[in-house]
Design a protein around this motif. Sequence first.
Motif, short mmCIF file in Angstrom:
data_model
loop_
_atom_site.label_atom_id
_atom_site.label_comp_id
_atom_site.label_asym_id
_atom_site.label_seq_id
_atom_site.Cartn_x
_atom_site.Cartn_y
_atom_site.Cartn_z
N SER A 109 0.82 -1.21 0.00
CA SER A 109 0.00 0.00 0.00
C SER A 109 0.86 1.26 0.00
CB SER A 109 -0.92 0.00 1.22
OG SER A 109 -0.16 -0.08 2.42
N PHE A 110 1.88 1.30 0.87
CA PHE A 110 2.75 2.47 0.93
C PHE A 110 3.54 2.62 -0.36
CE2 PHE A 110 6.93 4.31 1.89
CZ PHE A 110 6.54 5.54 2.38
N SER A 111 4.07 1.53 -0.90
CA SER A 111 4.86 1.59 -2.13
C SER A 111 4.02 2.09 -3.29
CB SER A 111 5.44 0.22 -2.45
OG SER A 111 6.34 -0.20 -1.44
N ALA A 112 2.77 1.63 -3.38
CA ALA A 112 1.91 2.05 -4.50
C ALA A 112 1.64 3.55 -4.45
CB ALA A 112 0.60 1.26 -4.47
N VAL A 113 1.30 4.05 -3.27
CA VAL A 113 1.02 5.49 -3.13
C VAL A 113 2.29 6.30 -3.33
CG1 VAL A 113 0.19 7.27 -1.56
CG2 VAL A 113 -0.95 5.04 -1.62
N PHE A 114 3.40 5.85 -2.74
CA PHE A 114 4.68 6.57 -2.85
C PHE A 114 5.12 6.66 -4.30
CE2 PHE A 114 9.32 6.50 -3.06
CZ PHE A 114 9.64 7.57 -2.24
N ASN A 115 5.07 5.57 -5.04
CA ASN A 115 5.52 5.57 -6.43
C ASN A 115 4.63 6.43 -7.30
OD1 ASN A 115 7.68 3.85 -5.87
ND2 ASN A 115 6.48 2.01 -6.26
N ALA A 116 3.31 6.31 -7.12
CA ALA A 116 2.40 7.09 -7.96
C ALA A 116 2.58 8.59 -7.73
CB ALA A 116 0.96 6.68 -7.68
N LEU A 192 -2.00 3.04 -12.65
CA LEU A 192 -2.78 1.84 -12.93
C LEU A 192 -2.59 0.78 -11.84
CD1 LEU A 192 -2.23 1.46 -16.79
CD2 LEU A 192 -4.25 2.31 -15.60
N LYS A 193 -1.37 0.65 -11.36
CA LYS A 193 -1.10 -0.30 -10.28
C LYS A 193 -1.82 0.10 -9.00
CE LYS A 193 2.69 -2.69 -7.92
NZ LYS A 193 4.18 -2.82 -7.80
N TRP A 197 -4.72 -1.99 -7.10
CA TRP A 197 -4.59 -2.33 -5.68
C TRP A 197 -5.82 -1.88 -4.90
CZ3 TRP A 197 -4.32 0.71 -1.25
CH2 TRP A 197 -3.93 0.05 -0.08
N CYS A 198 -6.32 -0.69 -5.19
CA CYS A 198 -7.54 -0.22 -4.51
C CYS A 198 -8.75 -1.05 -4.90
CB CYS A 198 -7.78 1.26 -4.84
SG CYS A 198 -6.53 2.39 -4.20
N GLY A 199 -8.85 -1.41 -6.19
CA GLY A 199 -9.97 -2.22 -6.62
C GLY A 199 -9.97 -3.61 -6.05
N SER A 200 -8.79 -4.21 -5.91
CA SER A 200 -8.71 -5.57 -5.37
C SER A 200 -9.14 -5.62 -3.91
CB SER A 200 -7.29 -6.11 -5.52
OG SER A 200 -6.37 -5.33 -4.76
N ARG A 201 -9.05 -4.53 -3.21
CA ARG A 201 -9.45 -4.47 -1.80
C ARG A 201 -10.79 -3.77 -1.60
NH1 ARG A 201 -4.41 -5.09 -2.47
NH2 ARG A 201 -3.03 -6.08 -0.94
N MET A 203 -11.75 -0.81 -1.92
CA MET A 203 -11.64 0.39 -1.09
C MET A 203 -12.69 1.42 -1.46
SD MET A 203 -7.54 0.87 -0.66
CE MET A 203 -7.80 2.14 0.57
N LEU A 204 -13.03 1.51 -2.75
CA LEU A 204 -14.04 2.48 -3.16
C LEU A 204 -15.40 2.10 -2.60
CD1 LEU A 204 -14.77 4.99 -4.78
CD2 LEU A 204 -15.08 3.53 -6.79
N ASP A 205 -15.76 0.81 -2.70
CA ASP A 205 -17.05 0.37 -2.17
C ASP A 205 -17.13 0.58 -0.67
OD1 ASP A 205 -17.67 -0.38 -4.71
OD2 ASP A 205 -17.15 -2.49 -4.44
N ARG A 206 -16.04 0.29 0.03
CA ARG A 206 -16.04 0.48 1.47
C ARG A 206 -16.17 1.96 1.84
NH1 ARG A 206 -11.20 -3.60 3.49
NH2 ARG A 206 -12.12 -5.53 2.69
N GLY A 207 -15.47 2.80 1.08
CA GLY A 207 -15.56 4.23 1.37
C GLY A 207 -16.96 4.77 1.16
N VAL A 208 -17.61 4.35 0.06
CA VAL A 208 -18.98 4.80 -0.21
C VAL A 208 -19.93 4.28 0.87
CG1 VAL A 208 -20.90 4.63 -1.82
CG2 VAL A 208 -18.59 5.02 -2.68
N ALA A 209 -19.73 3.02 1.28
CA ALA A 209 -20.59 2.45 2.32
C ALA A 209 -20.46 3.20 3.63
CB ALA A 209 -20.25 0.98 2.51
N VAL A 210 -19.23 3.56 3.99
CA VAL A 210 -19.01 4.30 5.23
C VAL A 210 -19.67 5.67 5.17
CG1 VAL A 210 -17.25 5.40 6.66
CG2 VAL A 210 -16.91 3.08 5.87
#
Length: 284
Positions: A109-116, A192-193, A197-201, A203-210
């Motif tokens: 998670s940290f590597s994906a955000v850091f690199n992007a 894209l990575k 990563w967000c889609g596989s977890r 995260m968008l659905d969870r955020g909308v639900a919250v």
Amino acid sequence: MKVKPRERISPCSAVLLAAELGLVLTTMSLLCCAYPERVRRTLWQIGGENGWNSNPRLRVYFYANYEKPPDIPPIWSQRLSESNLAISVLAVVISMVRIVLAFLGSASSFSAVFNAFNDMLLSGFWMYSVAAQSSSDLTDPGHLSLRPWYLEKSCEILHESVVHHCVLAKACFAFSVLSLMLFLARSVYSVLKLAYWCGSRQMLDRGVAVILVHSRLKRGLEASHASPLFSIRSNHYDYDYDDDDDDGGEDVNSCDEHCSRTKNSVFWVWHNNDDESWGPPRGE
């Protein structure tokens, strides 16, 4: 407690990281050589003497006539050399940090955000560098230059004593373009990575639900005439969110374990007289 084994870096990733570090180090070395002010001033004077751009030697006439000379074009200013060198140093530092994180096996998670984030940041900086190095000199109406003369002419036409300045300027521009292409490609890959990563977890659905749960919870609290206020339901259980046990539901304090077990099967229900307002998630 089991410790997750550290992920080993693949040979392909190691080669790409080494190539990136080699490119940014080479670019920084060239820009260090071009950093002294005499390099830009010499290139400016060569173009002015041959009528390819404004002549810096003619600026003395403005001072003699008590007139303000035109501003120094950005392409010939020392500020351009300073900004180019600063961008290259930043690229080297980020590349080295990226290598350290890769070999230490940092969290995905940290590597994906850091690199992007850093790839997009460096892409913007290198865009500015390339645009500035190919900018125009329009201070002399009689000798307008849309691009620097050393990008349009061969260095072989110059005297041997100044050929190395022309070659150095060409090399700096070429490696700046290569760095821009590298980080643009990395930006697309990193974004894209990160999206994968967000889609596989989910995260968008969870955020909308919250967000939906919070919104409906707030509206439920404002409805003072509702009794009971709201409850939590799942596929098998009802959880009362009030302190009374009139309807036989389990206490809400026991919901944490069940919520973590049933995940998306849990939803919220508000009781308002005879109507029920259903909350996320839907599609159950």
